[in-house]
Design a protein around this motif. Sequence first.
Motif, mmCIF file in Angstrom:
data_model
loop_
_atom_site.group_PDB
_atom_site.id
_atom_site.type_symbol
_atom_site.label_atom_id
_atom_site.label_comp_id
_atom_site.label_asym_id
_atom_site.label_seq_id
_atom_site.Cartn_x
_atom_site.Cartn_y
_atom_site.Cartn_z
ATOM 1 N N LEU A 25 0.829 -1.205 0.000
ATOM 2 C CA LEU A 25 0.000 0.000 0.000
ATOM 3 C C LEU A 25 0.868 1.262 0.000
ATOM 4 O O LEU A 25 0.514 2.269 -0.613
ATOM 5 N N GLU A 26 2.019 1.203 0.644
ATOM 6 C CA GLU A 26 2.962 2.335 0.608
ATOM 7 C C GLU A 26 3.523 2.494 -0.812
ATOM 8 O O GLU A 26 3.671 3.614 -1.308
ATOM 9 N N ARG A 27 3.815 1.391 -1.449
ATOM 10 C CA ARG A 27 4.291 1.435 -2.844
ATOM 11 C C ARG A 27 3.212 2.028 -3.750
ATOM 12 O O ARG A 27 3.505 2.786 -4.665
ATOM 13 N N TYR A 28 1.977 1.686 -3.490
ATOM 14 C CA TYR A 28 0.829 2.219 -4.220
ATOM 15 C C TYR A 28 0.816 3.743 -4.112
ATOM 16 O O TYR A 28 0.646 4.460 -5.090
ATOM 17 N N LYS A 29 1.019 4.231 -2.891
ATOM 18 C CA LYS A 29 1.018 5.678 -2.660
ATOM 19 C C LYS A 29 2.197 6.350 -3.381
ATOM 20 O O LYS A 29 2.042 7.406 -3.981
ATOM 21 N N ARG A 30 3.369 5.712 -3.352
ATOM 22 C CA ARG A 30 4.545 6.286 -4.041
ATOM 23 C C ARG A 30 4.337 6.346 -5.551
ATOM 24 O O ARG A 30 4.771 7.296 -6.200
ATOM 25 N N LEU A 31 3.673 5.350 -6.113
ATOM 26 C CA LEU A 31 3.399 5.373 -7.552
ATOM 27 C C LEU A 31 2.449 6.515 -7.907
ATOM 28 O O LEU A 31 2.624 7.170 -8.937
ATOM 29 N N ASP A 32 1.472 6.765 -7.057
ATOM 30 C CA ASP A 32 0.567 7.891 -7.302
ATOM 31 C C ASP A 32 1.322 9.218 -7.221
ATOM 32 O O ASP A 32 1.058 10.133 -8.005
ATOM 33 N N GLU A 33 2.251 9.326 -6.279
ATOM 34 C CA GLU A 33 3.057 10.551 -6.181
ATOM 35 C C GLU A 33 3.930 10.729 -7.421
ATOM 36 O O GLU A 33 4.080 11.835 -7.941
ATOM 37 N N LYS A 34 4.501 9.635 -7.899
ATOM 38 C CA LYS A 34 5.326 9.695 -9.104
ATOM 39 C C LYS A 34 4.483 10.101 -10.311
ATOM 40 O O LYS A 34 4.909 10.884 -11.146
ATOM 41 N N ALA A 35 3.279 9.578 -10.384
ATOM 42 C CA ALA A 35 2.369 9.957 -11.474
ATOM 43 C C ALA A 35 2.078 11.450 -11.425
ATOM 44 O O ALA A 35 2.010 12.111 -12.465
ATOM 45 N N GLY A 36 1.929 11.990 -10.236
ATOM 46 C CA GLY A 36 1.717 13.427 -10.094
ATOM 47 C C GLY A 36 2.909 14.231 -10.597
ATOM 48 O O GLY A 36 2.736 15.261 -11.267
ATOM 49 N N ARG A 37 4.113 13.758 -10.318
ATOM 50 C CA ARG A 37 5.317 14.446 -10.825
ATOM 51 C C ARG A 37 5.388 14.353 -12.346
ATOM 52 O O ARG A 37 5.741 15.319 -13.016
ATOM 53 N N PHE A 38 5.052 13.198 -12.888
ATOM 54 C CA PHE A 38 5.036 13.051 -14.343
ATOM 55 C C PHE A 38 4.006 13.978 -14.975
ATOM 56 O O PHE A 38 4.227 14.532 -16.046
ATOM 57 N N ASN A 45 -4.715 7.245 -17.098
ATOM 58 C CA ASN A 45 -5.073 5.844 -16.884
ATOM 59 C C ASN A 45 -4.381 5.295 -15.637
ATOM 60 O O ASN A 45 -4.957 4.502 -14.900
ATOM 61 N N SER A 46 -3.147 5.729 -15.408
ATOM 62 C CA SER A 46 -2.421 5.208 -14.245
ATOM 63 C C SER A 46 -2.895 5.831 -12.933
ATOM 64 O O SER A 46 -2.776 5.210 -11.888
ATOM 65 N N ILE A 47 -3.433 7.051 -12.993
ATOM 66 C CA ILE A 47 -3.867 7.687 -11.742
ATOM 67 C C ILE A 47 -5.375 7.636 -11.541
ATOM 68 O O ILE A 47 -5.878 8.231 -10.597
ATOM 69 N N LYS A 48 -6.066 6.911 -12.413
ATOM 70 C CA LYS A 48 -7.517 6.823 -12.244
ATOM 71 C C LYS A 48 -7.832 6.214 -10.883
ATOM 72 O O LYS A 48 -7.055 5.444 -10.321
ATOM 73 N N LEU A 49 -8.967 6.589 -10.383
ATOM 74 C CA LEU A 49 -9.349 6.129 -9.052
ATOM 75 C C LEU A 49 -9.637 4.640 -9.072
ATOM 76 O O LEU A 49 -10.464 4.159 -9.835
ATOM 77 N N THR A 50 -8.914 3.931 -8.240
ATOM 78 C CA THR A 50 -9.169 2.508 -8.052
ATOM 79 C C THR A 50 -9.278 2.270 -6.555
ATOM 80 O O THR A 50 -8.627 2.944 -5.759
ATOM 81 N N GLU A 51 -10.081 1.325 -6.203
ATOM 82 C CA GLU A 51 -10.238 1.019 -4.792
ATOM 83 C C GLU A 51 -8.998 0.297 -4.313
ATOM 84 O O GLU A 51 -8.591 -0.719 -4.879
#
Length: 174
Positions: free
Chosen positions: A23-36, A91-97
């Motif tokens: 779940l922490e990795r999930y959060k880091r990927l979302d942060e990276k997507a925001g930077r991209f 597509n990568s940052i779309k809301l997923t549960e």
Amino acid sequence: MKLLMERYKFLYEISRKALDEELERYKRLDEKAGRFLNILSITIVGYTALINSAYSRVPPLKPTSILSYIFIALTIITFIGLFSAGARLFNSIKLTESPRIEIDHEVNTLIEEEDLITTYYTLALSCQEALTKARSILKKKSRSLESAYNEIRFSACALCATLSMYFLILRFAQ
């Protein structure tokens, strides 16, 4: 019996720790997507500025000039790359549960009616199930993000080539 309970408690704890790490990795990927997304936005601003400048400074693009055709082709390629990168990013940052352990009436009943060993075991299985779902979601998210990164990089290179072509056209227009 106590040793058996410690084993199931340990199984639950490592399952929970593995889930927390995913779940922490999930959060880091979302942060990276925001930077991209920020990088993509800056690239789009550069693209827009280039197009506006080219439109106002180089209106008489001679259709017979090979430089004009190259410039137009690079402009279109850059646009397609930027559009595609944006689509992949969204597509990568779309809301997923996000997967989690359900704490509901069943868990309350389990705790009230079963012994502690069964409770630890059932919760460990719930963690492992959520972990499997999290890994599946993260794999898809990671692939989309990697693809978006590659397309942003391609678009930035195409933008540099378009910019170079623009300056070349300006040089020969004088």
